[in-house]
Design an enzyme around this catalytic site. Structure first.
Site, PDB file in Angstrom:
ATOM      1  N   HIS A 244       0.838  -1.198   0.000  1.00 43.67           N
ATOM      2  CA  HIS A 244       0.000   0.000   0.000  1.00 43.67           C
ATOM      3  C   HIS A 244       0.873   1.248   0.000  1.00 43.67           C
ATOM      4  O   HIS A 244       1.720   1.404   0.875  1.00 43.67           O
ATOM      5  CB  HIS A 244      -0.899   0.031   1.245  1.00 43.67           C
ATOM      6  CG  HIS A 244      -1.697  -1.214   1.461  1.00 43.67           C
ATOM      7  ND1 HIS A 244      -2.192  -1.571   2.696  1.00 43.67           N
ATOM      8  CD2 HIS A 244      -2.079  -2.191   0.597  1.00 43.67           C
ATOM      9  CE1 HIS A 244      -2.850  -2.710   2.593  1.00 43.67           C
ATOM     10  NE2 HIS A 244      -2.796  -3.118   1.337  1.00 43.67           N
TER      11      HIS A 244
ATOM     12  N   TYR B 122       3.124   2.603  13.141  1.00 47.02           N
ATOM     13  CA  TYR B 122       3.198   3.620  12.093  1.00 47.02           C
ATOM     14  C   TYR B 122       3.073   4.999  12.742  1.00 47.02           C
ATOM     15  O   TYR B 122       2.075   5.279  13.412  1.00 47.02           O
ATOM     16  CB  TYR B 122       2.040   3.505  11.106  1.00 47.02           C
ATOM     17  CG  TYR B 122       1.869   2.205  10.383  1.00 47.02           C
ATOM     18  CD1 TYR B 122       2.162   2.104   9.029  1.00 47.02           C
ATOM     19  CD2 TYR B 122       1.362   1.082  11.030  1.00 47.02           C
ATOM     20  CE1 TYR B 122       1.969   0.918   8.341  1.00 47.02           C
ATOM     21  CE2 TYR B 122       1.163  -0.109  10.356  1.00 47.02           C
ATOM     22  CZ  TYR B 122       1.468  -0.187   9.010  1.00 47.02           C
ATOM     23  OH  TYR B 122       1.279  -1.362   8.334  1.00 47.02           O
TER      24      TYR B 122
END
Length: 469
Positions: free
Chosen positions: A71, A134
Site C-alpha cells: 500500500h 506507524y
C-alpha cells in the site's frame, strides 16, 4: 532472534530515494528492554525530514506469516517493530524515474524505517504476536483511501522473495486482488501553485516552469486572493509549495483611501491567509518583497536590515514580510525595480526614444533593475536546491545606477542620443504631484543569494537583451 543492545543510532540509505533504515539504541537487562522509538532532535540531526507526525497507529499480528500490503499512502510514515520480527518490502510507486524500485530487509525492535509518501509499504511477520507501528504525518480518513496506490504482493516485476511463500501466508482478499505493476497508476507528486500567474513575474514563472506538469498556474480569475473560497476550495495536502507572485503595486494610488484599503487587503490580509495555509499544511511559501520596505538611507540593503518604510505601499509590504517570516518553510525574495513583460520603465523610455522625446528623469534614486526572468530563475533555484529557508535579496547584478542613467542607456541602446535625457532630483520631479515617498537608495546586497549558488546576470546585459540589441 535476539535484539542487539546498545547499538548506536545510525541511518542507512536504501535503493529507493528517501527510504532510510534506522538502527535504534535499545537498552536491556533482566527485566526486558527500553528504546527511544522516535526522538525528533536526534533523528533530524541524522537527516530525517521534519515530517511533523500527527497520528500513531499499531498493527498487531497474532501469527507468523501474516502478510500485509503493498500500500502506498498519501503521507509520509516512520514505521518500526514494537515487538517481534518482520520481513519488510517497499516498492516505489511514485511518478518518476525510480518507479518500481524495490527494497526489502528484516526488521526487529531495534530498527525503524522512514517511508516517503507514495512508496508502497508491505510486511510479513516472522514471529507470532508481532506489533508493527506507524507514525504518520496526516490523519487517516475514509476519504484518504481513495488516494492510495496499490501493488499486488505477488507482482512478478517486483519479485519480492517472501520468506514464507504467499500460498502459505495469511493475506486479505483485498491484498490478493491488487494490480500488477504494468496496471498501476503511479501516485502523482505534490504540486507547486503559482499565484499571480498573469502578472509580469507570473509570466516569467510560466516560462521558467514550462513543461513541468507538477506546477499549476493561477491568475486572479482562478485564485482571487481576496475571496474566501480560494482558500477553502482546494486540497492543500496535494501541494508542496506556493509561489506568491501577486501583489498590489500601485505605489502612488496606495496613498489614497481606496488604494490604501486595497493594498492592505492584498499585501497583508491575503498574505496572512497564505501563511496560515502554508503553516497548517507544511507547505513552502515563496513570497516576493520590495525595496520599499526600507527608507533608502543605507548604501546597500542587507536581508537583516530593519524595516523603515516611507509610504503605504512599503508599509503593507513590510507587514506582509513580517507575517511570512513566521512560516516555518518560507523563502522571502526581496527585489527592486522590476522589469518584465508588460508596461514598465524601460518600455516607456524606449517608446519615448523612438518618438524623439527629450525626458526629464529622476537622478537621485539609486538601484538596480530586476528582470523577471532572473527573479523567476532565482526562485526556482531556491526551491529546487533546498536552500536554507529565509530572506534573500534578488536583483540583477552590476553597478547601481539612477533612473536617469538607465534611461540614458535605453536611449543609447535604442539608437537615440543619451544626452536627450535630463536628470532632475526627486523633489523637483514630483513638485505639485500627488506621489508616494520613494527610497533614494534601493541597491540590494546580493551576497546571500550568490552564496546559495545563484549568480544574477548583469543588469546591463539583460537590458540589451530586453531591447533586442
Amino acid at each position: 532472534m535476539t535484539i542487539e543492545f546498545s547499538k548506536k543510532l545510525r541511518a542507512t540509505e536504501t535503493a529507493i530515494p528517501g527510504v532510510v533504515v534506522y538502527d535504534l539504541p535499545v537498552h536491556g537487562d533482566n527485566r526486558g528492554w527500553f528504546k527511544e522509538n522516535w526522538q525528533r532532535e536526534k533523528m533530524l540531526a541524522l537527516g530525517l525530514p521534519d515530517f511533523t507526525p500527527v497520528q500513531n497507529n499499531i498493527s498487531f499480528n497474532e501469527k507468523a506469516g501474516t502478510t500485509r500490503g503493498i500500500h502506498a499512502e498519501p503521507w509520509d510514515k516512520y514505521v518500526a517493530v514494537a515487538t517481534g520480527r518482520i520481513f519488510g518490502a517497499w516498492v516505489d510507486l511514485r511518478e518518476g524515474p525510480s518507479f518500481g524500485a524495490v527494497f526489502s530487509t528484516e526488521l526487529d525492535a531495534s530498527q525503524a524505517i522512514f517511508i516517503p509518501r507514495g512508496v508502497g509499504n508491505a510486511f510479513q511477520t516472522l514471529e507470532d504476536n508481532t506489533a508493527y507501528t506507524y507514525l504518520v504525518n496526516d490523519h487517516w480518513s475514509a476519504d484518504a483511501q481513495g488516494q492510495y496506490t496499490f501493488l499486488n504482493l505477488a507482482d512478478e516485476t517486483a519479485n519480492i522473495a517472501w520468506p514464507i511463500p504467499l500460498g502459505n501466508a495469511e493475506l486479505s482478499d483485498k491484498d490478493k486482488s491488487h494490480p500488477r505493476l504494468p496496471d498501476v497508476t503511479p501516485m502523482p507528486g505534490k504540486k507547486t501553485l503559482v499565484l499571480g500567474a498573469d502578472g509580469q513575474l507570473g509570466k516569467a514563472l510560466r516560462k521558467a516552469y514550462a513543461g513541468d506538469a507538477s506546477v499549476e498556474f493561477a491568475g486572479r480569475a482562478d485564485f482571487d486572493l481576496t475571496v474566501d473560497a480560494s482558500y477553502t476550495g482546494r486540497n492543500w495536502k496535494n501541494y508542496t509549495s506556493i509561489i506568491n507572485a501577486a501583489a498590489y503595486t500601485a505605489v502612488d494610488t496606495a496613498e489614497t483611501q481606496e488604494g490604501r484599503a486595497a493594498a492592505w487587503a492584498l499585501n497583508v490580509t491575503a498574505v496572512t491567509r497564505l501563511a496560515r495555509v502554508a503553516t497548517d499544511y507544511r507547505v513552502t511559501l515563496v513570497h516576493v518583497s520590495s525595496d520599499y520596505v526600507f527608507d533608502g538611507t543605507q548604501a546597500l540593503h542587507s536581508e537583516t536590515e530593519p524595516f523603515t518604510p516611507l509610504g503605504v505601499y512599503g508599509q503593507t509590504k513590510a507587514a506582509g514580510d513580517a507575517v511570512v517570516g513566521v512560516v516555518p518553510r518560507h523563502y522571502l525574495v526581496r527585489t527592486s525595480w522590476v522589469i518584465g513583460e508588460g508596461n514598465n520603465f524601460v518600455r516607456t523610455m524606449a517608446n519615448l526614444a523612438g518618438r524623439g522625446v527629450r525626458p526629464s528623469v529622476v537622478n537621485d534614486q539609486i538601484g538596480r533593475l530586476s528582470f523577471t526572468e532572473d527573479i523567476a530563475a532565482g526562485i526556482r533555484h531556491l526551491v529546487d536546491s533546498g536552500a536554507t529557508y529565509g530572506t534573500y535579496n534578488l536583483s540583477n547584478d552590476g553597478a547601481p545606477q539612477s533612473w536617469a542613467d538607465i534611461a540614458a542607456d535605453v536611449y543609447e541602446i535604442s539608437g537615440a542620443d543619451r544626452d536627450a535625457v535630463t536628470g532632475v532630483d526627486t523633489g523637483t520631479y514630483f513638485a505639485g504631484k500627488e506621489a508616494a515617498p520613494r527610497p533614494l537608495n534601493s541597491a540590494l546586497d546580493l551576497g546571500k543569494i550568490k552564496a546559495s549558488g545563484f549568480a544574477p546576470a548583469d543588469a546591463g546585459l539583460r537590458l540589451r537583451e530586453y531591447l533586442g540589441r
